[in-house]
Enzyme design. Structure first.
Site, PDB file in Angstrom:
ATOM      1  CE1 TYR A  57      34.816  12.251 -11.239  1.00  0.00           C
ATOM      2  CE2 TYR A  57      34.239  11.766 -13.502  1.00  0.00           C
ATOM      3  CZ  TYR A  57      34.986  11.483 -12.379  1.00  0.00           C
ATOM      4  OH  TYR A  57      35.891  10.449 -12.402  1.00  0.00           O
ATOM      5  CB  SER A 150      36.788   3.302  -9.210  1.00  0.00           C
ATOM      6  OG  SER A 150      37.757   4.291  -9.435  1.00  0.00           O
ATOM      7  CG  ASN A 151      40.121   5.146  -6.633  1.00  0.00           C
ATOM      8  OD1 ASN A 151      41.226   5.425  -7.082  1.00  0.00           O
ATOM      9  ND2 ASN A 151      39.022   5.815  -6.992  1.00  0.00           N
ATOM     10  CD  GLN A 170      37.662   4.791 -13.626  1.00  0.00           C
ATOM     11  OE1 GLN A 170      37.833   5.999 -13.471  1.00  0.00           O
ATOM     12  NE2 GLN A 170      36.538   4.293 -14.087  1.00  0.00           N
ATOM     13  CE1 TYR A 198      42.571   8.335 -10.560  1.00  0.00           C
ATOM     14  CE2 TYR A 198      41.425   6.242 -10.287  1.00  0.00           C
ATOM     15  CZ  TYR A 198      42.116   7.315  -9.744  1.00  0.00           C
ATOM     16  OH  TYR A 198      42.346   7.375  -8.401  1.00  0.00           O
ATOM     17  N   PRO A 200      45.785   8.504 -17.103  1.00  0.00           N
ATOM     18  CG  PRO A 200      44.889   8.268 -19.261  1.00  0.00           C
ATOM     19  CD  PRO A 200      44.529   8.687 -17.862  1.00  0.00           C
ATOM     20  CG  LEU A 201      47.788  11.388 -20.988  1.00  0.00           C
ATOM     21  CD1 LEU A 201      47.209  12.484 -21.867  1.00  0.00           C
ATOM     22  CD2 LEU A 201      48.906  10.647 -21.711  1.00  0.00           C
ATOM     23  CE  LYS A 209      50.311  19.567 -25.224  1.00  0.00           C
ATOM     24  NZ  LYS A 209      48.877  19.345 -25.461  1.00  0.00           N
TER      25      LYS A 209
END
Length: 319
Positions: A57, A150-151, A170, A198, A200-201, A209
């Site tokens: 990141y 993860s993945n 994850q 990950y 989660p939204l 929005k």
């Protein structure tokens, strides 16, 4: 916020984790370090003590921002970071971990995860046994407390588990993206592996929005998210309308409802990112929402308006 044990390890995590991909700035637009630091600190003050980051990141920038935000309370937080697919040889894993320890200004990492399986993003194929040997060595040294992936598919998870204890998976997982439920989640439940979801939204889609005509900056990674495109986006809008009355009943936002539903799934915690302090505080409040069994089933059915039409062959959300 009541903590949950991470699999069989001695690490405990909060049901909502603070995600910090955005703090790395790379692939995000309009991110300021000062706001990232405030958001991470706000998450901690609202009860979220587990922070998820990654060496990739912003090439370590996110890890350094996490350290800046939380070094003075290191004994009260849990750091989860990751090694990327291009660093999975034995020596590379050791070096990557040492870099992350330096970035995070700590002498141990609570959860160290393989971000993507070997071969992802055209990386060199490295036997999982070699990578796991390095992770086991780091664990024996006390540099890491638990090992996660993860993945990974179920097959990849089973293979990794031959060479050491895997404490967490994850995957991308939300009300609008549920492939993990098909075969990997049953394996995790059977083997007591924690699931750290990950997106989660669904990268903000579940906040409600984004109007039907919304267009992302081409530099924004969400411009390529298939959930924001065509019929998928139309169905998501339909599902969100059906979720609004349930959120209103609980006097919570759509985002909080989606997080509350997710952390009520078996062995599942949610990694929620936040650009601003208020978002972090709002995410934390989702942990207090109690959904009845009937409501969980109702929300589940609404989510399928979107997920029943998705192509199972795609394991990632981006084109």
């Amino acid at each position: 916020m009541e903590k949950r044990r991470l699999s069989k390890s001695d690490v405990k995590t909060t049901p909502i984790l603070m995600g910090t991909w955005q703090a790395g700035k790379k692939a995000w637009v309009g991110i300021e370090d000062t706001e990232s630091i405030k958001a991470i600190r706000a998450a901690f003050e609202a009860g979220i003590t587990t922070i998820d980051t990654d060496e990739v990141y912003g090439d370590g920038h996110s890890e350094r921002i996490v350290a800046e935000a939380l070094s003075d309370v290191r004994d009260r937080v849990e750091y989860a970071t990751k090694v990327f697919a291009n660093h999975l040889k034995y020596d590379q894993v050791i070096e990557a971990c040492d870099r992350s320890l330096k970035n995070l200004k700590t002498d141990y990492i609570d959860l160290y995860q393989i971000h993507w399986p070997s071969g992802a993003f055209n990386s060199e194929i490295v036997p999982i046994e070699e990578t796991m040997n390095a992770l086991n060595h780091l664990k024996q040294q006390g540099k890491i407390r638990a090992i996660g992936v993860s993945n990974f598919s179920r097959t990849q998870l089973e293979e990794a588990a031959k060479y050491g204890r895997i404490d967490s998976l994850q995957p991308p997982y939300s009300l609008f993206w549920r492939q993990v439920e098909k075969d990997t989640m049953p394996y995790c439940i059977e083997n007591n592996i924690s699931i750290l979801a990950y997106s989660p939204l669904a990268q903000g889609l579940l906040t409600g929005k984004f109007p039907p005509d919304h267009k992302f900056d081409p530099q924004d990674n969400r411009a390529k998210n298939i959930l924001f495109q065509g019929e998928n986006f139309v169905r998501a809008q339909q599902a969100l309308e059906k979720l609004r009355p349930i959120a209103a009943r609980h006097q919570c936002s759509l985002a909080q409802l989606a997080l509350a539903w997710l952390i009520a799934q078996p062995q599942t915690q949610a990694i929620a990112g936040a650009r601003h302090p208020q978002q972090a505080t709002d995410n934390a409040q989702a942990a207090a929402i109690q959904l009845s069994q009937a409501e969980l089933q109702e929300i589940d059915a609404i989510g399928r308006i979107v997920t029943d039409h998705l192509d199972d062959s795609s394991s990632v959300m981006w084109n």
